[in-house]
Design an enzyme around this catalytic site. Structure first.
Site, PDB file in Angstrom:
ATOM      1  N   GLU A 293       1.379   7.869  -4.668  1.00 55.84           N
ATOM      2  CA  GLU A 293       2.182   7.503  -3.496  1.00 55.84           C
ATOM      3  C   GLU A 293       3.509   8.253  -3.482  1.00 55.84           C
ATOM      4  OE1 GLU A 293       1.489   5.341  -0.769  1.00 55.84           O
ATOM      5  OE2 GLU A 293      -0.499   5.799  -1.563  1.00 55.84           O
TER       6      GLU A 293
ATOM      7  N   HIS B 212       4.087  10.735  -0.446  1.00 58.39           N
ATOM      8  CA  HIS B 212       4.971  10.129   0.547  1.00 58.39           C
ATOM      9  C   HIS B 212       6.422  10.014   0.082  1.00 58.39           C
ATOM     10  CE1 HIS B 212       1.327   9.098   2.734  1.00 58.39           C
ATOM     11  NE2 HIS B 212       0.855   8.487   1.658  1.00 58.39           N
TER      12      HIS B 212
ATOM     13  N   HIS C  33       0.842  -1.193   0.000  1.00 59.73           N
ATOM     14  CA  HIS C  33       0.000   0.000   0.000  1.00 59.73           C
ATOM     15  C   HIS C  33       0.876   1.240   0.000  1.00 59.73           C
ATOM     16  CE1 HIS C  33      -3.720   2.276   1.790  1.00 59.73           C
ATOM     17  NE2 HIS C  33      -3.192   2.886   0.748  1.00 59.73           N
TER      18      HIS C  33
END
Length: 278
Positions: free
Chosen positions: A143, A147, A95
């Site tokens: 992502e 992040h 994830h």
């Protein structure tokens, strides 16, 4: 040229609207020198992150490696979102790898498909999109934006390619599927498990500071959804700043599986992902 095709339809009489409309990716390209050799060097630096990471500029101290079980991910979605599990996916998937309490993310570092082409085949296996209307590349790019770019202060994670290479390496290191199977913890429509039972199996492999997360299905049952594994900045298991990691454990759609309530570890059903047991 790509830039010409992108800019011509948007040209205005004033240069100001044109500059406002240019994406961060285009702005990066505009800043490249005219010399072709110099452009190639800069593009390679940009892709591979050759500049040294500066850990003193990092605002975070812990990372969360989050693995998700596709059979439960689909249970976490509302009625309006369509889940799909690729036929080749029968295992825990990535994830994300998330710096905790980061505050120096930068949308100025775009990600292109070419950045991850050399690891794309492996990403499609271990980090696929499980949403029908979102491509896997969209998932990866999101992502990175949210992040990965925040983690780029550390060398070894300081480019899109390096970030995803590291994530894949960690996925191989934490072979959750094999660990669970060896302990007799397998997906089932009938058998349930308890947090203490699963923790005993996981602790030797992921450390004792981890979280087992659940979601509730349509029958209001607890269903195992994710594992969150805290890592230190040097990528060792655990994090001495555990409170930092715990602050982000409640995000990403899951909740801690209740210690005293048995939960289901549902099988993957590719044909009916939201109805794994029919």
């Amino acid at each position: 040229m790509f830039l010409d095709r992108w800019l011509v339809p948007r040209m205005q009489s004033s240069a100001l609207p044109l500059l406002v409309s240019v994406s961060s990716a285009a702005l990066f390209l505009l800043q490249l020198p005219d010399n072709a050799d110099a452009q190639e060097v800069l593009l390679q630096d940009y892709k591979y992150g050759r500049s040294q990471g500066d850990t003193t500029s990092c605002s975070w101290r812990c990372l969360l490696l989050t693995l998700q079980w596709p059979g439960a991910f689909c249970q976490s979605l509302g009625e309006g979102r369509v889940c799909q599990i690729p036929p080749s996916v029968n295992h825990w998937t990535l994830h994300g790898l998330w710096p905790v309490r980061e505050d120096r993310c930068c949308n100025c570092w775009p990600m292109f498909h070419s950045d991850v082409q050399e690891v794309e085949a492996e990403l499609l296996v271990h980090w696929p999109s499980l949403l029908r209307h979102n491509s896997s590349f969209q998932f990866w790019r999101n992502e990175w934006r949210k992040h990965g770019s925040c983690a780029a202060c550390v060398e070894g994670i300081n480019s899109p390619l390096r970030y995803f290479q590291l994530c894949l390496k960690l996925r191989r290191q934490f072979n959750i599927d094999q660990v669970l199977e060896d302990a007799g913890i397998t997906p089932s429509c009938h058998r349930t498990y308890k947090v203490s039972e699963v923790r005993r199996v996981l602790v030797p492999h992921v450390g004792d500071i981890h979280e087992i997360q659940c979601v509730r299905d349509k029958q209001d049952r607890e269903v195992w959804f994710q594992i969150k594994i805290p890592l230190s900045r040097n990528l060792t298991v655990g994090c001495s700043h555990a409170a930092d990691a715990e602050a982000d454990w409640r995000s990403s759609g899951g909740h801690p599986c209740p210690p005293q309530v048995p939960f289901f570890y549902l099988p993957i059903n590719h044909e009916q992902p939201k109805e794994p047991c029919g």
